[in-house]
Design a protein around this motif. Structure first.
Motif, mmCIF file in Angstrom:
data_model
loop_
_atom_site.group_PDB
_atom_site.id
_atom_site.type_symbol
_atom_site.label_atom_id
_atom_site.label_comp_id
_atom_site.label_asym_id
_atom_site.label_seq_id
_atom_site.Cartn_x
_atom_site.Cartn_y
_atom_site.Cartn_z
ATOM 1 N N TYR A 35 3.042 0.218 -8.043
ATOM 2 C CA TYR A 35 4.307 -0.047 -7.338
ATOM 3 C C TYR A 35 4.950 1.197 -6.752
ATOM 4 C CZ TYR A 35 3.615 -4.101 -10.371
ATOM 5 O OH TYR A 35 3.072 -5.166 -11.047
ATOM 6 N N LEU A 36 4.167 2.195 -6.421
ATOM 7 C CA LEU A 36 4.743 3.434 -5.886
ATOM 8 C C LEU A 36 5.362 3.177 -4.514
ATOM 9 C CD1 LEU A 36 1.893 5.932 -6.857
ATOM 10 C CD2 LEU A 36 4.032 5.476 -8.080
ATOM 11 N N GLY A 37 6.566 3.658 -4.333
ATOM 12 C CA GLY A 37 7.244 3.557 -3.043
ATOM 13 C C GLY A 37 7.794 2.194 -2.713
ATOM 14 N N CYS A 38 7.857 1.279 -3.651
ATOM 15 C CA CYS A 38 8.309 -0.087 -3.363
ATOM 16 C C CYS A 38 9.724 -0.088 -2.790
ATOM 17 C CB CYS A 38 8.289 -0.926 -4.641
ATOM 18 S SG CYS A 38 6.642 -1.413 -5.130
ATOM 19 N N GLY A 39 9.902 -0.784 -1.669
ATOM 20 C CA GLY A 39 11.210 -0.934 -1.058
ATOM 21 C C GLY A 39 11.763 0.317 -0.420
ATOM 22 N N SER A 40 10.972 1.366 -0.341
ATOM 23 C CA SER A 40 11.464 2.654 0.140
ATOM 24 C C SER A 40 11.770 2.623 1.638
ATOM 25 C CB SER A 40 10.427 3.731 -0.159
ATOM 26 O OG SER A 40 10.803 4.965 0.401
ATOM 27 N N ALA A 41 12.777 3.390 2.030
ATOM 28 C CA ALA A 41 13.154 3.524 3.436
ATOM 29 C C ALA A 41 13.466 4.975 3.751
ATOM 30 C CB ALA A 41 14.362 2.644 3.745
ATOM 31 N N GLY A 42 13.063 5.420 4.932
ATOM 32 C CA GLY A 42 13.469 6.724 5.423
ATOM 33 C C GLY A 42 12.820 7.921 4.770
ATOM 34 N N LYS A 43 11.685 7.745 4.107
ATOM 35 C CA LYS A 43 11.027 8.868 3.451
ATOM 36 C C LYS A 43 9.565 8.985 3.889
ATOM 37 C CE LYS A 43 13.891 8.916 -0.720
ATOM 38 N NZ LYS A 43 13.912 8.942 -2.201
ATOM 39 N N TYR A 44 9.025 10.174 3.680
ATOM 40 C CA TYR A 44 7.583 10.402 3.808
ATOM 41 C C TYR A 44 7.068 10.744 2.419
ATOM 42 C CZ TYR A 44 3.117 12.660 4.592
ATOM 43 O OH TYR A 44 1.790 13.004 4.510
ATOM 44 N N ILE A 45 6.149 9.912 1.912
ATOM 45 C CA ILE A 45 5.602 10.092 0.571
ATOM 46 C C ILE A 45 4.103 10.325 0.700
ATOM 47 C CG2 ILE A 45 5.277 9.052 -1.703
ATOM 48 C CD1 ILE A 45 7.695 7.231 -1.071
ATOM 49 N N SER A 46 3.649 11.505 0.311
ATOM 50 C CA SER A 46 2.210 11.779 0.298
ATOM 51 C C SER A 46 1.694 11.622 -1.124
ATOM 52 C CB SER A 46 1.908 13.177 0.834
ATOM 53 O OG SER A 46 2.371 14.178 -0.052
ATOM 54 N N ILE A 47 0.512 11.026 -1.236
ATOM 55 C CA ILE A 47 -0.076 10.737 -2.545
ATOM 56 C C ILE A 47 -1.489 11.293 -2.594
ATOM 57 C CG2 ILE A 47 -0.856 8.891 -4.087
ATOM 58 C CD1 ILE A 47 1.400 7.153 -3.007
ATOM 59 N N ARG A 48 -1.755 12.073 -3.626
ATOM 60 C CA ARG A 48 -3.110 12.575 -3.850
ATOM 61 C C ARG A 48 -3.594 12.021 -5.187
ATOM 62 N NH1 ARG A 48 -4.479 16.159 0.039
ATOM 63 N NH2 ARG A 48 -2.732 16.976 1.257
ATOM 64 N N GLY A 49 -4.699 11.296 -5.103
ATOM 65 C CA GLY A 49 -5.206 10.564 -6.246
ATOM 66 C C GLY A 49 -5.416 9.119 -5.849
ATOM 67 N N THR A 50 -5.381 8.225 -6.823
ATOM 68 C CA THR A 50 -5.599 6.797 -6.562
ATOM 69 C C THR A 50 -4.404 5.999 -7.073
ATOM 70 O OG1 THR A 50 -7.994 7.091 -6.807
ATOM 71 C CG2 THR A 50 -7.141 4.841 -6.894
ATOM 72 N N PRO A 51 -3.531 5.547 -6.166
ATOM 73 C CA PRO A 51 -2.409 4.724 -6.611
ATOM 74 C C PRO A 51 -2.882 3.359 -7.073
ATOM 75 C CG PRO A 51 -2.480 4.838 -4.222
ATOM 76 C CD PRO A 51 -3.530 5.774 -4.721
#
Length: 240
Positions: A35-51
């Motif tokens: 559930y990473l980033g659920c409902g998020s607005a106005g952001k940049y989220i970088s993910i390294r790995g396996t969500p």
């Protein structure tokens, strides 16, 4: 802002994501957190790995970029924004999505785009670089699914039952021969100039994100799947 996920419980990771006002957040060493980033607005989220499952559910305008693979139900019911996956993606990607775009550099699992829909100026899109599993676009009601079939040497890049129950939207597939054995709810035709004009910006953005020759991709052969108005499903959900 940098967050080290490691073996931290997914609820705690999400609390950290929500608690910071930073516009750019980097998640490192992600190991299946859901559930990473659920409902998020106005952001940049970088993910390294396996969500884990449910990445970007109900996304409302943020951009999530995954430098790796992603698990199931990416972008479930997302409303706006972008999810960018540099690897492969699991099943039910874009379930009931109603806005925004999902870009997948590699392959996608079963039931991508199931119950996708569009409303007014909201027209979601899923762009799959490689191949897709069975039931692509199942009960699709709107939006665009584009399968580029990169690395498939012109072979049909979708498994069985593509478009089952489809009653809206469009699926565009790169392959050398028209798909056969499709469900009765689906009509297939060769892509027109208007179809190519529609997909060209998505191809350009795909190549900007992952590399590749956009001009070469747009010159390839594409077929378009649309609902068959005589098959019944469309009559249940739309009107003239």
């Amino acid at each position: 802002m940098n967050i080290q996920a490691n073996l931290t419980n997914y609820q705690l990771v999400n609390e950290q994501l929500r608690s910071h006002d930073d516009r750019e957040i980097s998640l490192e060493h992600v190991i299946g957190q859901r559930y990473l980033g659920c409902g998020s607005a106005g952001k940049y989220i970088s993910i390294r790995g396996t969500p884990g499952n449910g990445l970007g559910q109900y996304l409302n305008g943020s951009t999530i970029e995954v430098f790796g693979n992603a698990q199931e139900t990416v972008g479930n019911t997302m409303n706006d924004g972008e999810i960018i996956i540099h690897g492969n993606c699991g099943d039910t990607c874009g379930y009931a999505m109603r806005g925004g775009r999902i870009f997948i550099n590699g392959d996608c699992g079963y039931r991508a785009g199931i119950h996708m829909k569009a409303y007014q100026n909201k027209k979601p899109a899923i762009v799959i670089g490689g191949k897709a599993g069975s039931f692509l676009g199942e009960y699709q009601a709107g939006g665009l699914i584009l399968v580029l079939g990169i690395g498939q040497n012109g072979a049909y890049p979708v498994s069985n039952f593509c478009g089952t129950g489809m009653h809206g939207g469009k699926i565009v597939i790169h392959c050398e021969q028209a798909p056969e054995g499709l469900p009765k709810q689906v009509l297939v035709s060769r892509a027109t100039g208007c179809d190519l004009t529609e997909i060209q910006p998505h191809i350009a953005d795909f190549c900007r994100l992952f590399g590749g020759d956009a001009d070469n991709l747009i010159r390839q052969q594409y077929f378009v799947l649309t609902p068959n108005p005589a098959a019944g499903y469309k009559q249940l959900y739309t009107f003239n």
